[in-house]
Design an enzyme around this catalytic site. Structure first.
Site, PDB file in Angstrom:
ATOM      1  N   ASP A 167     -80.798  22.737  -1.551  1.00  0.00           N
ATOM      2  CA  ASP A 167     -81.131  22.473  -2.956  1.00  0.00           C
ATOM      3  C   ASP A 167     -81.370  20.999  -3.255  1.00  0.00           C
ATOM      4  OD1 ASP A 167     -78.387  22.010  -2.574  1.00  0.00           O
ATOM      5  OD2 ASP A 167     -77.863  22.526  -4.630  1.00  0.00           O
ATOM      6  N   GLU A 212     -80.535  22.915  11.485  1.00  0.00           N
ATOM      7  CA  GLU A 212     -80.876  21.486  11.466  1.00  0.00           C
ATOM      8  C   GLU A 212     -80.820  20.850  12.854  1.00  0.00           C
ATOM      9  OE1 GLU A 212     -79.382  22.615   7.375  1.00  0.00           O
ATOM     10  OE2 GLU A 212     -78.664  22.911   9.443  1.00  0.00           O
ATOM     11  N   HIS A 241     -71.025  20.121  -4.545  1.00  0.00           N
ATOM     12  CA  HIS A 241     -71.010  20.784  -3.247  1.00  0.00           C
ATOM     13  C   HIS A 241     -71.671  19.925  -2.171  1.00  0.00           C
ATOM     14  CE1 HIS A 241     -74.859  21.856  -5.095  1.00  0.00           C
ATOM     15  NE2 HIS A 241     -75.345  22.086  -3.886  1.00  0.00           N
ATOM     16  N   HIS A 242     -71.330  20.229  -0.935  1.00  0.00           N
ATOM     17  CA  HIS A 242     -71.787  19.495   0.248  1.00  0.00           C
ATOM     18  C   HIS A 242     -71.196  18.074   0.323  1.00  0.00           C
ATOM     19  CE1 HIS A 242     -74.225  22.884   0.860  1.00  0.00           C
ATOM     20  NE2 HIS A 242     -75.408  22.450   0.483  1.00  0.00           N
ATOM     21  N   GLY A 267     -78.320  14.351  27.621  1.00  0.00           N
ATOM     22  CA  GLY A 267     -77.954  15.572  28.337  1.00  0.00           C
ATOM     23  C   GLY A 267     -77.319  16.646  27.483  1.00  0.00           C
ATOM     24  N   ASP A 314     -79.976  29.995  31.594  1.00  0.00           N
ATOM     25  CA  ASP A 314     -79.471  30.977  30.645  1.00  0.00           C
ATOM     26  C   ASP A 314     -78.405  30.396  29.721  1.00  0.00           C
ATOM     27  OD1 ASP A 314     -77.764  30.652  32.789  1.00  0.00           O
ATOM     28  OD2 ASP A 314     -77.494  32.784  33.200  1.00  0.00           O
ATOM     29  N   ASN A 366     -78.954  32.625  36.156  1.00  0.00           N
ATOM     30  CA  ASN A 366     -78.031  32.524  37.291  1.00  0.00           C
ATOM     31  C   ASN A 366     -76.576  32.688  36.836  1.00  0.00           C
ATOM     32  OD1 ASN A 366     -77.930  30.045  36.007  1.00  0.00           O
ATOM     33  ND2 ASN A 366     -78.685  28.873  37.744  1.00  0.00           N
ATOM     34  N   GLY A 412     -74.562  31.849  34.157  1.00  0.00           N
ATOM     35  CA  GLY A 412     -73.597  30.858  33.709  1.00  0.00           C
ATOM     36  C   GLY A 412     -74.013  29.426  33.918  1.00  0.00           C
ATOM     37  N   GLU A 438     -72.241  22.946  35.998  1.00  0.00           N
ATOM     38  CA  GLU A 438     -70.810  22.684  35.867  1.00  0.00           C
ATOM     39  C   GLU A 438     -70.039  23.270  37.049  1.00  0.00           C
ATOM     40  OE1 GLU A 438     -70.477  20.671  33.666  1.00  0.00           O
ATOM     41  OE2 GLU A 438     -71.835  21.101  32.023  1.00  0.00           O
TER      42      GLU A 438
END
Length: 548
Positions: free
Chosen positions: A26, A49, A112-113, A403, A430, A457, A459, A463
């Site tokens: 708004d 956003e 608000h916000h 990254g 994925d 693959n 996951g 990592e």
């Protein structure tokens, strides 16, 4: 009536922006009316956003600059991670935040916000460390501050922030009567002295090598770099953080240098050079496999927009878009040694064997054609693509310094909007896709036609390679990736989907996708979760040591 909003939009158009991203709220709706009322600007609404910031980042990497709009507080804070990535990697993105009226803000109303304390400056302060300039627009300063902030974005190649109160946007003003940017071609004294240092260093060098980095891309200096390399017959390499800064089919190109995992003879060629001239490059951990480069300060002459390092002595940076073009004016006779250009891979016959990372990237190399834009998500995709030679006139997008996983899906779409003539190829895992897949609906609505390779693959493989290979925190829910486009509004007229597990299946999908230019191409590529590119495996070991 001509308003502050119109003035801002005219300036955005002047610097080359045709599309503006964002999410309505708004506090920005009246400003959005000014965008949609124009015939020369397109409003691209995003799912959230953060994705808008990512999409704007990709647009700016290709177009040169971009803009996105959020609402006050909740919207801008959702986007700040994307803006931080643009700051880290020198991408000029303009964030426009629609805020409450001046009366509300001066009255410290509990609207608000906000945080409910009457202080409307909190969120601007949160942006100070991830932007090159901030402006809170008022009736008195709106025009001068718009010009100041946009000029900084264009010259420093970093994001900026504009707080636009509802009422200020509607103030009547005059149209701009002078250009926003005036080009300064003359070198400063510092830049002239630095040019002399480069000239002397090259003249005294027997075995030099040039390393090009990401700032060559940020300032769109690829042609000027090429002029320098061609005139003086210099050997050149790029870091992964800067891939695409030089034509990889050119005989002067040695390959991509990434520290200790770099293959021979490139590794020794760079490590043993008597002069390593870095242009717009940063020796980050992800670009050098955990700082495993083999050269020292004694060999380095590094020139960047934020810092210069002359054999270890550091000083402030210079304006690269003045300096790099001037390199072709130095008094240097040129390099006369052997260059040993990059040797391209050869792809064997495809079989019904299960796909592996190694053969997948070999097939990708033969799939690329001149003019493609390749986008590599941080993880297996980026490090798989690092050593895939690009063709002439190709563009490469990755985010190896910041990254932030999921970045490349919206970024690829933003880049595609900036250059629809270039076929965009996105490689994303994925796990990363699950963060930003909401923009699939945007891609279909806008009729974009990238070729998306979703690497399934099971996951977070990157990592797993660093730590916790079998730990549950590296697992993700399994989705039906092949059919995701149908969930987001895709039809047989707008998207083609494939699921491949073998070499021959991938080859068939690639051939079909390349021919079909009228629809989005969505290819799910299934590979073992323990499989990873060799470069990633080596880099992960270095990261694990770095983190211990």
């Amino acid at each position: 009536m001509y308003t502050v909003a119109d003035y801002l939009l005219d300036r955005l158009k002047e610097v080359g922006i045709d599309d503006i991203f964002g999410v309505p709220g708004d506090y920005n709706l009246k400003f959005l009316d000014h965008i949609t009322a124009r015939n020369d600007l397109n409003w691209i609404g995003n799912a959230n956003e953060l994705n808008a910031a990512y999409m704007a980042d990709g647009y700016a990497r290709t177009k040169g600059v971009s803009a996105f709009v959020t609402t006050f507080g909740v919207g801008e804070l959702s986007a700040i991670n994307g803006l931080a990535g643009s700051y880290a990697e020198n991408v000029p993105v303009i964030e426009i935040v629609g805020s409450p009226t001046t009366t509300v803000q001066e009255g410290k109303k509990l609207v608000h916000h906000t945080l409910g304390d009457g202080d409307f400056s909190h969120f601007e302060k949160m942006h100070e460390k991830v932007t090159a300039a901030i402006a809170h627009l008022t009736v008195e300063n709106a025009l001068t501050e718009i010009d100041r902030v946009l000029t900084i974005a264009m010259t420093q190649k970093r994001p900026v922030y504009l707080n636009l109160p509802i009422d200020v946007a509607e103030i009547k003003v005059s149209k701009p009567n002078t250009p926003l940017l005036t080009e300064q071609k003359e070198l400063t004294n510092t830049e002239s002295e630095l040019l002399d240092i480069v000239e002397k260093a090259l003249t005294n060098s027997v075995n030099p090598v040039i390393i090009a980095g990401h700032e060559i891309l940020s300032y769109h200096l690829e042609k000027h770099l090429d002029n320098f390399i061609q005139k003086y017959n210099l050997p050149v390499t790029t870091l992964p953080f800067g891939k695409g800064a030089f034509n990889e089919e050119d005989p002067h190109y040695l390959g991509t240098y990434s520290g200790s995992p770099t293959t021979e003879p490139l590794k020794s060629r760079v490590d043993e050079a008597d002069l390593v001239l870095l242009l717009g490059a940063k020796l980050t951990d992800s670009a050098t496999s955990g700082f495993s480069f083999g050269f020292t300060d004694k060999q380095i002459l590094s020139i960047g927009s934020t810092e210069i390092s002359i054999h270890g002595e550091k000083q402030a940076g210079i304006q690269l878009d003045r300096f790099i073009p001037a390199l072709k004016t130095i008094n240097y006779s040129g390099f006369i040694g052997e260059i040993n250009p990059l040797k391209r891979l050869s792809n064997g016959e495809n079989t019904t064997e299960k796909l592996t990372q190694k053969h997948f990237w070999e097939m990708v190399e033969t799939f690329l054609i001149q003019g493609d834009t390749v986008v590599g998500e941080q993880g297996t995709s980026f490090f798989g693509l690092t050593n895939v030679p690009l063709k002439k006139a190709m563009h490469f997008i990755g985010q190896p310094l910041w990254g932030s996983i999921g970045y490349t899906f919206p970024s690829a779409l933003g880049s595609q909007m900036a250059n629809k003539a270039s076929r965009h190829l996105l490689f994303i895992g994925d796990g990363s896709l699950q963060l930003t897949v909401q923009e699939l609906g945007t891609a279909l609505r806008e009729g974009l036609t990238p070729i998306v390779f979703v690497i399934n693959n099971n996951g977070y493989t990157v990592e797993r390679e660093i730590h916790g290979a079998t730990e549950p925190y590296n697992d993700i829910p399994m989705w039906d990736y092949q059919h995701l486009p149908l969930v987001f509004g895709g039809t047989k007229d707008s998207v083609a989907t494939y699921k491949v597990t073998t070499e021959i299946e991938l080859d068939n999908a690639m051939k079909a996708a390349r021919k079909d230019t009228q629809r989005l191409q969505w290819i799910e590529v299934v590979m073992d979760q323990e499989d990873a590119p060799d470069l990633l495996k080596k880099l992960a070991k270095n990261f694990a040591k770095q983190n211990s």
